[in-house]
Design a protein around this motif. Structure first.
Motif, PDB file in Angstrom:
ATOM      1  N   ILE A   3      32.249 -48.427 -25.370  1.00  0.00           N
ATOM      2  CA  ILE A   3      32.841 -49.098 -26.530  1.00  0.00           C
ATOM      3  C   ILE A   3      34.238 -49.612 -26.230  1.00  0.00           C
ATOM      4  O   ILE A   3      34.686 -50.609 -26.799  1.00  0.00           O
ATOM      5  N   ILE A  38      20.631 -45.706 -27.806  1.00  0.00           N
ATOM      6  CA  ILE A  38      20.092 -46.121 -29.097  1.00  0.00           C
ATOM      7  C   ILE A  38      18.751 -45.421 -29.355  1.00  0.00           C
ATOM      8  O   ILE A  38      18.424 -45.069 -30.494  1.00  0.00           O
ATOM      9  N   TYR A  80      21.869 -38.271 -42.698  1.00  0.00           N
ATOM     10  CA  TYR A  80      22.842 -38.392 -41.613  1.00  0.00           C
ATOM     11  C   TYR A  80      23.672 -37.132 -41.568  1.00  0.00           C
ATOM     12  O   TYR A  80      24.280 -36.741 -42.562  1.00  0.00           O
ATOM     13  N   THR A 139      28.363 -43.544 -28.312  1.00  0.00           N
ATOM     14  CA  THR A 139      28.503 -44.340 -29.527  1.00  0.00           C
ATOM     15  C   THR A 139      27.227 -44.515 -30.355  1.00  0.00           C
ATOM     16  O   THR A 139      27.158 -44.082 -31.504  1.00  0.00           O
ATOM     17  N   MET A 140      26.209 -45.161 -29.781  1.00  0.00           N
ATOM     18  CA  MET A 140      25.086 -45.602 -30.614  1.00  0.00           C
ATOM     19  C   MET A 140      24.316 -44.431 -31.220  1.00  0.00           C
ATOM     20  O   MET A 140      23.932 -44.464 -32.382  1.00  0.00           O
ATOM     21  N   ILE A 150      11.130 -49.972 -29.155  1.00  0.00           N
ATOM     22  CA  ILE A 150      11.573 -49.024 -28.128  1.00  0.00           C
ATOM     23  C   ILE A 150      10.556 -48.951 -26.990  1.00  0.00           C
ATOM     24  O   ILE A 150      10.920 -48.888 -25.815  1.00  0.00           O
ATOM     25  N   ALA A 175      16.242 -49.404 -37.383  1.00  0.00           N
ATOM     26  CA  ALA A 175      16.258 -47.946 -37.593  1.00  0.00           C
ATOM     27  C   ALA A 175      17.121 -47.550 -38.791  1.00  0.00           C
ATOM     28  O   ALA A 175      16.995 -46.452 -39.319  1.00  0.00           O
ATOM     29  N   GLN A 176      18.014 -48.451 -39.221  1.00  0.00           N
ATOM     30  CA  GLN A 176      18.878 -48.136 -40.362  1.00  0.00           C
ATOM     31  C   GLN A 176      18.297 -48.587 -41.688  1.00  0.00           C
ATOM     32  O   GLN A 176      18.858 -48.320 -42.732  1.00  0.00           O
ATOM     33  N   ILE A 194      16.759 -52.790 -32.567  1.00  0.00           N
ATOM     34  CA  ILE A 194      16.325 -51.418 -32.876  1.00  0.00           C
ATOM     35  C   ILE A 194      17.331 -50.760 -33.829  1.00  0.00           C
ATOM     36  O   ILE A 194      16.954 -50.129 -34.811  1.00  0.00           O
ATOM     37  N   PHE A 195      18.609 -50.948 -33.534  1.00  0.00           N
ATOM     38  CA  PHE A 195      19.678 -50.393 -34.378  1.00  0.00           C
ATOM     39  C   PHE A 195      19.529 -50.905 -35.812  1.00  0.00           C
ATOM     40  O   PHE A 195      19.602 -50.127 -36.771  1.00  0.00           O
ATOM     41  N   PRO A 244      18.278 -53.566 -28.069  1.00  0.00           N
ATOM     42  CA  PRO A 244      18.895 -52.369 -28.671  1.00  0.00           C
ATOM     43  C   PRO A 244      19.513 -52.666 -30.038  1.00  0.00           C
ATOM     44  O   PRO A 244      19.485 -51.804 -30.922  1.00  0.00           O
ATOM     45  N   LEU A 298       8.939 -37.011 -27.163  1.00  0.00           N
ATOM     46  CA  LEU A 298       9.444 -38.344 -27.501  1.00  0.00           C
ATOM     47  C   LEU A 298       8.382 -39.402 -27.222  1.00  0.00           C
ATOM     48  O   LEU A 298       8.093 -40.260 -28.069  1.00  0.00           O
ATOM     49  N   VAL A 306      17.219 -39.730 -36.022  1.00  0.00           N
ATOM     50  CA  VAL A 306      16.939 -40.111 -37.406  1.00  0.00           C
ATOM     51  C   VAL A 306      15.457 -39.938 -37.732  1.00  0.00           C
ATOM     52  O   VAL A 306      15.090 -39.448 -38.808  1.00  0.00           O
ATOM     53  N   PHE A 355      17.603 -43.145 -32.549  1.00  0.00           N
ATOM     54  CA  PHE A 355      16.346 -43.275 -33.285  1.00  0.00           C
ATOM     55  C   PHE A 355      15.621 -41.933 -33.322  1.00  0.00           C
ATOM     56  O   PHE A 355      15.112 -41.501 -34.352  1.00  0.00           O
ATOM     57  N   PHE A 356      15.602 -41.269 -32.178  1.00  0.00           N
ATOM     58  CA  PHE A 356      14.989 -39.948 -32.028  1.00  0.00           C
ATOM     59  C   PHE A 356      15.551 -38.978 -33.079  1.00  0.00           C
ATOM     60  O   PHE A 356      14.816 -38.265 -33.763  1.00  0.00           O
ATOM     61  N   GLY A 406      20.025 -51.268 -22.073  1.00  0.00           N
ATOM     62  CA  GLY A 406      19.890 -50.372 -23.213  1.00  0.00           C
ATOM     63  C   GLY A 406      21.158 -50.235 -24.033  1.00  0.00           C
ATOM     64  O   GLY A 406      21.182 -49.543 -25.036  1.00  0.00           O
ATOM     65  N   THR A 438      26.365 -42.996 -34.056  1.00  0.00           N
ATOM     66  CA  THR A 438      26.499 -43.929 -35.178  1.00  0.00           C
ATOM     67  C   THR A 438      25.241 -43.869 -36.036  1.00  0.00           C
ATOM     68  O   THR A 438      25.299 -43.869 -37.262  1.00  0.00           O
ATOM     69  N   LEU A 439      24.086 -43.819 -35.368  1.00  0.00           N
ATOM     70  CA  LEU A 439      22.827 -43.764 -36.106  1.00  0.00           C
ATOM     71  C   LEU A 439      22.606 -42.389 -36.736  1.00  0.00           C
ATOM     72  O   LEU A 439      22.187 -42.288 -37.887  1.00  0.00           O
ATOM     73  N   ALA A 442      26.561 -50.838 -27.895  1.00  0.00           N
ATOM     74  CA  ALA A 442      27.879 -50.633 -28.497  1.00  0.00           C
ATOM     75  C   ALA A 442      28.878 -51.757 -28.203  1.00  0.00           C
ATOM     76  O   ALA A 442      29.478 -52.298 -29.137  1.00  0.00           O
TER      77      ALA A 442
END
Lengths: 296, 301
Positions: free
Chosen positions: B127, A123, A147, A221-222, B275, B259-260, B255-256, B252, B41, A130, A127-128, B223, A225-226, B226
């Motif tokens: 997943i 995840i 995206y 996945t995560m 994070i 972040a959207q 954060i998801f 997580p 980062l 986006v 974030f990194f 972390g 997805t982002l 999914a």
């Protein structure tokens, strides 16, 4: 009960209990296969294999409904290939550095950094992508949407880089020292020995490392997805927004589709395809490792 | 083996030397790539997230109306609950399986199948475990009549435990393998049964190694989002769970969600701060694992 009998009994109980624990992993695999196959069966019974493999549009949630897996498969492939293009050369060279050039002290300093990089949650990579990667890319390509597959492939590449490096390093270090020394004794320079002796000798282990890393990118996945978005389209242009197989599963799960509906079963059909692809890759990688032998 | 290709610059003495040096530089640069990414980062995260970090951030719910007051309390609590439940599930199952495979299992085809199966499970995408959980707990929810079972902490913990078990089992097996043969033989020679030898001699010296494996498994689970999102874990929750059957969110997922969002304060600042908290916990886990690994080495030698 005699002391001896109770000891024998405890022995038997310990064996039975630990055996039961070991059976959990067998049950997990059986569960995964049964769930994916039976739930996908409902999907394929209604839609059929022909439309799943024959159509080129994936729109199971909106009219007109289409059930062609290819847009999702292409999205996944684009991420995996892009990630591989980044992680394979850098990972291979990093492994050569760690195994052939670095002193013990440098190695001991670098390895924890790679482990740290490998331990970053996916995840965070999303974030990194986006927050930082896409804005930087947009400076170069102004038309790039927020995206896009490119940004996703870059962060997944960074994500699997430590895995390529450490698995490859393991197979390079397994090459006997004698082979390197023979090369040097024949008058080869160090990089000639590395390229023509070490890398050749460790070939199957290295390819196995690449396959495992790509398989990881396929199932990732995560981050995708982002970063890569949620628009399934059959395209090979990395500047487009796409959807991967895993991202589709997440998107539908978030939307709370009713249990037992066709939409619900699409998730398992996609999951089965994803599982089958990664399983084949992992088995192939395992087979390659088993075949490697370093005769002198 | 021939090292020449006539006419190529790599064949002259000078050419070979230049190539050697540049090859070395390229290899070094590849390793530096990892460092650069990590530093970039870390620097960006601190720049964006440091301002939002405070005790208030840790103990406030994720408000949408007052973004500047939004915190991670429910997600943090959810993560702590989830880790606790995973620990309860994976310690006996992981160590039990490892003990069976290393100490009791006969060398036959069935044992080989179990071992091969564990290796393959480790490569199954997270997943897919989520899908297993969806179907299994969906079924259980119908049987028991409680609709939210699938979204409960318990469902999340069981699914995540199955996901990290292969990792925990493999690491515990390594720890058991590292116990010297003469410790075992000494114990058996003194008349211990197999289980007495295992429980009194082998397990105590393998504990630090097995704990390292469990910590590595937990740091993978902490972390991961999914499988939990697939199960239907709530992305926006203002209260924290009180028991294993309650709804939950985890870091997580928080954060998801952030972040959207379109707002800069959520998308950048609050996500980055969350994070930093997540990475802080992970670093603590890693430090503990490194410490235990060295403790394990000392104990065995």
């Amino acid at each position: 009960m005699s002391y001896r009998r109770s000891r024998a009994r405890r022995e038997w109980i310990a064996r039975a209990l630990t055996f039961a624990c070991a059976l959990v992993s067998i049950a997990t695999t059986a569960g995964i296969v049964v769930v994916l196959v039976t739930e996908s069966y409902h999907f394929f019974a209604k839609v059929g294999f022909g439309r799943f493999f024959g159509e080129t549009t994936w729109s199971p949630l909106t009219e007109p409904r289409h059930y062609g897996i290819w847009p999702l498969a292409a999205g996944t492939a684009m991420i995996a290939i892009g990630a591989g293009l980044i992680a394979i050369p850098t990972g291979l060279l990093a492994a050569v550095f760690l195994s052939e050039y670095a002193s013990e002290r440098v190695r001991n300093a670098v390895k924890p950094v790679l482990e740290l990089l490998a331990g970053i949650p996916t995840i965070v990579y999303g974030f990194f992508a986006v927050a930082y990667v896409t804005p930087i890319l947009q400076r170069v390509i102004p038309s790039l949407p927020i995206y896009n597959a490119l940004s996703g492939a870059i962060v997944v590449g960074i994500m699997i880089f430590p895995m390529v490096a450490s698995l490859t390093e393991d197979s390079l270090r397994a090459v006997p020292k004698v082979q390197r020394e023979s090369g040097i004794a024949l008058g080869a320079t160090k990089n000639e020995v590395i390229r023509k002796v070490v890398l050749t000798s460790a070939r199957s282990g290295i390819i196995s490392a690449f396959i495992l890393a790509i398989s990881r990118a396929v199932g990732e996945t995560m981050a995708v997805t982002l970063a890569a978005g949620n628009r399934p389209q059959l395209t090979w242009n990395p500047a487009n927004e796409i959807q991967t197989m895993s991202a589709y599963i997440v998107m539908v799960a978030k939307g709370d589709v009713p249990h037992g509906s066709l939409e619900y079963y699409t998730v398992f059909a996609v999951g089965l395809a994803l599982f089958a692809i990664t399983l084949v890759m992992n088995l192939l990688a395992a087979r390659l490792v088993r075949r490697r032998s370093y005769g002198v | 083996m021939a090292f020449s290709a006539a006419g190529s610059p790599k064949t002259t003495a000078r050419g070979r030397l230049v190539f050697e040096t540049s090859f070395r530089i390229v290899c070094t640069a590849a390793v530096l790539f990892g460092f650069v990414v990590l530093c970039f980062l870390a620097q960006q995260l601190i720049k964006d997230g440091w301002g939002s970090l405070s005790f208030k951030f840790l103990e406030s719910p994720p408000s949408s109306n007052y973004p500047e007051r939004a915190g991670i309390y429910p997600a943090l609590m959810g993560t702590i609950w989830l880790m606790g439940l995973i620990l309860i599930l994976t310690v006996p199952l992981g160590i039990g399986s490892a003990i069976y495979l290393e100490e009791f299992a006969p060398r036959n085809g069935f044992t080989r199948i179990i071992q091969l199966n564990i290796t393959n499970l480790a490569g199954v995408p997270s997943i897919v475990y989520g899908l297993l959980g969806v179907a299994a707990f969906g079924f259980a929810a119908e049987a028991t009549g409680s609709q939210d079972l699938r979204k409960s902490l318990l469902a999340g913990a069981v699914t995540m435990s199955l996901m990290i078990l292969p990792l925990v089992i493999t690491a515990s097996q390594e720890a058991l393998k590292a116990v010297p043969r003469y410790h075992r033989e000494g114990s058996l020679a003194l008349g211990a049964t197999r289980w007495e030898m295992i429980s009194r001699i082998v397990i105590p010296s393998a504990i630090p190694g097995m704990m390292t494996g469990i910590i590595l498994g937990l740091s993978r689970a902490i972390g991961e989002a999914a499988p939990l999102i697939t199960l239907g874990a709530v992305t926006y929750l203002t209260f924290s769970p009180r028991g294993p059957l309650d709804l939950y969110s985890v870091l997580p997922i928080q954060i998801f969600d952030w972040a959207q969002r379109p707002e800069q304060i959520f998308q950048r600042e609050k996500s980055a701060a969350a994070i930093i908290v997540l990475m802080g916990v992970l670093l603590l886990f890693n430090a503990a694992a490194i410490f235990l690994r060295s403790a394990a080495r000392k104990r065995l030698h």
